[in-house]
Design a protein around this motif. Structure first.
Motif, PDB file in Angstrom:
ATOM      1  N   PRO A 111       0.816  -1.227   0.000  1.00 36.73           N
ATOM      2  CA  PRO A 111       0.000   0.000   0.000  1.00 36.73           C
ATOM      3  C   PRO A 111       0.843   1.268   0.000  1.00 36.73           C
ATOM      4  N   ALA A 112       2.046   1.209   0.589  1.00 36.91           N
ATOM      5  CA  ALA A 112       2.914   2.392   0.564  1.00 36.91           C
ATOM      6  C   ALA A 112       3.291   2.743  -0.871  1.00 36.91           C
ATOM      7  N   ALA A 113       3.606   1.732  -1.678  1.00 37.02           N
ATOM      8  CA  ALA A 113       3.947   1.982  -3.082  1.00 37.02           C
ATOM      9  C   ALA A 113       2.748   2.547  -3.839  1.00 37.02           C
ATOM     10  N   GLN A 114       1.564   2.026  -3.542  1.00 34.52           N
ATOM     11  CA  GLN A 114       0.357   2.528  -4.198  1.00 34.52           C
ATOM     12  C   GLN A 114       0.101   3.991  -3.831  1.00 34.52           C
ATOM     13  N   LEU A 115       0.241   4.302  -2.552  1.00 36.55           N
ATOM     14  CA  LEU A 115       0.032   5.681  -2.107  1.00 36.55           C
ATOM     15  C   LEU A 115       1.106   6.609  -2.663  1.00 36.55           C
ATOM     16  N   ALA A 116       2.341   6.099  -2.744  1.00 39.73           N
ATOM     17  CA  ALA A 116       3.435   6.914  -3.281  1.00 39.73           C
ATOM     18  C   ALA A 116       3.140   7.335  -4.718  1.00 39.73           C
ATOM     19  N   ALA A 117       2.568   6.417  -5.499  1.00 37.27           N
ATOM     20  CA  ALA A 117       2.229   6.747  -6.888  1.00 37.27           C
ATOM     21  C   ALA A 117       1.177   7.847  -6.956  1.00 37.27           C
ATOM     22  N   GLN A 118       0.317   7.899  -5.960  1.00 38.27           N
ATOM     23  CA  GLN A 118      -0.750   8.901  -5.947  1.00 38.27           C
ATOM     24  C   GLN A 118      -0.286  10.246  -5.391  1.00 38.27           C
ATOM     25  N   ARG A 119       0.686  10.214  -4.463  1.00 38.50           N
ATOM     26  CA  ARG A 119       0.989  11.410  -3.676  1.00 38.50           C
ATOM     27  C   ARG A 119       2.399  11.957  -3.868  1.00 38.50           C
ATOM     28  N   ARG A 120       3.239  11.286  -4.622  1.00 33.66           N
ATOM     29  CA  ARG A 120       4.643  11.692  -4.714  1.00 33.66           C
ATOM     30  C   ARG A 120       4.780  13.107  -5.255  1.00 33.66           C
ATOM     31  N   THR A 121       5.861  13.758  -4.824  1.00 36.89           N
ATOM     32  CA  THR A 121       6.172  15.094  -5.309  1.00 36.89           C
ATOM     33  C   THR A 121       7.279  15.001  -6.357  1.00 36.89           C
ATOM     34  N   ASP A 122       7.499  16.079  -7.084  1.00 33.37           N
ATOM     35  CA  ASP A 122       8.585  16.099  -8.068  1.00 33.37           C
ATOM     36  C   ASP A 122       9.939  15.905  -7.383  1.00 33.37           C
ATOM     37  N   GLU A 123      10.077  16.471  -6.189  1.00 29.04           N
ATOM     38  CA  GLU A 123      11.336  16.322  -5.456  1.00 29.04           C
ATOM     39  C   GLU A 123      11.579  14.860  -5.089  1.00 29.04           C
ATOM     40  N   GLN A 124      10.538  14.160  -4.675  1.00 28.48           N
ATOM     41  CA  GLN A 124      10.691  12.748  -4.316  1.00 28.48           C
ATOM     42  C   GLN A 124      10.985  11.891  -5.542  1.00 28.48           C
TER      43      GLN A 124
END
Length: 242
Positions: A111-124
């Motif tokens: 779920p962390a990977a799924q959320l990361a795809a939805q919420r990541r920033t350009d910096e990340q």
């Protein structure tokens, strides 16, 4: 002084802190006032306060203007408590299996990977890209591989998910001697990380989760092989010494 007494007082004050009845920065009553409130000696109160201070729930200063103030532990401190408890639990359970450790990782990392795809920033995304560029097919780059997963958790933007992941990683890190891992394992790790990165970059939540699940399955297979190798080597050394 009764151990039961100071534990009771510490427990009641702890409950007030974690329920918000005592807020960050609030000053506790004096030792004399607490002694009267809980009908215990001042030495019992002092011991209760030492317990809370050891848990970073209060900060105590001495002197004429001293006292005890409510303190909320930060995320790293909380992760440290969880790590200690988790390690003690694994000792009591005679160390969980590879499968159990990786199952728990999957519960939090998919779920962390799924959320990361939805919420990541350009910096990340740039941080993940830099991690990919730093990959090497050897145990020397374990810290780089580890940081990749850390960035995924940061990108998920869920502090609780990130906090509970840290003790799991700590136990896994201590469990395996990665210098015994074959080069092809690190090549597979690098490949999965690049594919996960691309899914997160493209905001493909479903693909990011599926790839993370496959990656952890790959690690389970590799760690099981490493465990079998270690067992054989230990048996061989024991046989030679006899």
């Amino acid at each position: 002084m009764s151990e039961r007494g100071f534990n009771r007082v510490a427990g009641e004050l702890r409950k007030q802190i974690i329920t918000g009845h005592l807020a960050q920065g609030d000053r506790l009553p004096s030792e004399a006032e607490l002694s009267a409130q809980y009908s215990v000696s001042r030495s019992t109160i002092r011991e209760a306060l030492r317990v809370l201070e050891s848990q970073n729930l209060i900060v105590t200063t001495r002197g004429a203007s001293g006292g005890s103030w409510i303190n909320h532990p930060n995320r790293d401190e909380i992760a440290g408590y969880l790590e200690t408890g988790f390690k003690l639990m694994t000792l009591a359970l005679d160390m969980p299996s590879v499968e159990a450790l990786l199952e728990v990782r999957a519960i939090v990392e998919v779920p962390a990977a799924q959320l990361a795809a939805q919420r990541r920033t350009d910096e990340q995304i740039e941080q993940l890209a830099e991690s990919i560029r730093s990959h090497k097919p050897s145990a020397e780059s374990h810290s780089v591989h580890r940081s990749f997963h850390g960035i995924i958790f940061e990108a998920a933007n869920n502090a609780l998910l990130h906090t509970v992941s840290q003790p799991i990683f700590a136990v896994v890190d201590e469990r395996f001697a990665r210098d015994k891992a074959p080069p092809e394992m690190w090549e597979e790790v690098a490949r999965f990380h690049e594919e996960i990165f691309e899914a997160v970059r493209d905001q493909d939540s479903k693909a990011a989760g599926e790839l993370m699940r496959e990656h952890l399955a790959q690690l389970t297979t590799a760690y099981l092989a490493m465990t079998r190798t270690s067992i054989r080597e230990e048996a061989s050394m024991h046989s030679s010494s006899n």
